[in-house]
Design a protein around this motif. Sequence first.
Motif, mmCIF file in Angstrom:
data_model
loop_
_atom_site.group_PDB
_atom_site.id
_atom_site.type_symbol
_atom_site.label_atom_id
_atom_site.label_comp_id
_atom_site.label_asym_id
_atom_site.label_seq_id
_atom_site.Cartn_x
_atom_site.Cartn_y
_atom_site.Cartn_z
ATOM 1 N N LYS A 83 0.838 -1.207 0.000
ATOM 2 C CA LYS A 83 0.000 0.000 0.000
ATOM 3 C C LYS A 83 0.870 1.254 0.000
ATOM 4 O O LYS A 83 0.643 2.175 -0.793
ATOM 5 N N ASP A 84 1.861 1.294 0.868
ATOM 6 C CA ASP A 84 2.750 2.459 0.943
ATOM 7 C C ASP A 84 3.465 2.701 -0.383
ATOM 8 O O ASP A 84 3.602 3.839 -0.828
ATOM 9 N N PHE A 85 3.933 1.620 -1.013
ATOM 10 C CA PHE A 85 4.619 1.751 -2.292
ATOM 11 C C PHE A 85 3.671 2.306 -3.351
ATOM 12 O O PHE A 85 4.042 3.210 -4.114
ATOM 13 N N LEU A 86 2.471 1.771 -3.415
ATOM 14 C CA LEU A 86 1.508 2.238 -4.414
ATOM 15 C C LEU A 86 1.180 3.718 -4.217
ATOM 16 O O LEU A 86 1.097 4.475 -5.192
ATOM 17 N N ILE A 87 1.026 4.125 -2.979
ATOM 18 C CA ILE A 87 0.782 5.540 -2.697
ATOM 19 C C ILE A 87 1.998 6.372 -3.108
ATOM 20 O O ILE A 87 1.870 7.432 -3.710
ATOM 21 N N TYR A 88 3.191 5.855 -2.816
ATOM 22 C CA TYR A 88 4.444 6.543 -3.166
ATOM 23 C C TYR A 88 4.539 6.810 -4.669
ATOM 24 O O TYR A 88 5.003 7.862 -5.093
ATOM 25 N N ALA A 100 -3.724 -3.414 -2.536
ATOM 26 C CA ALA A 100 -2.839 -4.088 -1.577
ATOM 27 C C ALA A 100 -3.525 -5.315 -0.987
ATOM 28 O O ALA A 100 -2.870 -6.345 -0.770
ATOM 29 N N CYS A 101 -4.824 -5.225 -0.745
ATOM 30 C CA CYS A 101 -5.582 -6.372 -0.215
ATOM 31 C C CYS A 101 -5.511 -7.568 -1.159
ATOM 32 O O CYS A 101 -5.498 -8.712 -0.716
ATOM 33 N N LYS A 102 -5.473 -7.291 -2.450
ATOM 34 C CA LYS A 102 -5.406 -8.369 -3.432
ATOM 35 C C LYS A 102 -3.968 -8.871 -3.603
ATOM 36 O O LYS A 102 -3.719 -10.065 -3.666
ATOM 37 N N MET A 103 -3.037 -7.932 -3.696
ATOM 38 C CA MET A 103 -1.651 -8.260 -4.015
ATOM 39 C C MET A 103 -0.910 -8.939 -2.864
ATOM 40 O O MET A 103 0.028 -9.702 -3.104
#
Length: 137
Positions: A83-88, A100-103
């Motif tokens: 999640k943090d990476f995707l937001i980044y 993130a829940c899926k990955m």
Amino acid sequence: MHFIKDSVENYLETILVLSKKNNMVRAVDIAAYWDISKPSVSNAMKNLREQGLILVEEDGNILLTEKGNSQAKGVLERHSKIKDFLIYIGVDPATAEEDACKMEHVFSEESFQKFKSYCHWITENNKPYSDEIEKQK
């Protein structure tokens, strides 16, 4: 088969998250968290108990065993890092949470450790890792 593993991981992660917020975690709390029926949660709790991942006290409080806690922490770490990476990289936080829940369920341990190293490198150097790879060629 993946669905069963994902479901177990989701329940363990939920128990861990709820236990950090509340003194007690009961099946009704998990049902409310996921907006699912209490009988569905009860069946899942029976499965987790049989696998030695949780204990259910007389008052209905659900506790993670050492094994369950270890697995739950691993899932939560994967979820948080992804999640943090995707937001980044610019993904909307709500979308990042959903993705993130899926990955979180599909990373092998080896891939996740490399992913964590990559995220750490980005944080320390504040630039894309691909720049470093190009230097090494």
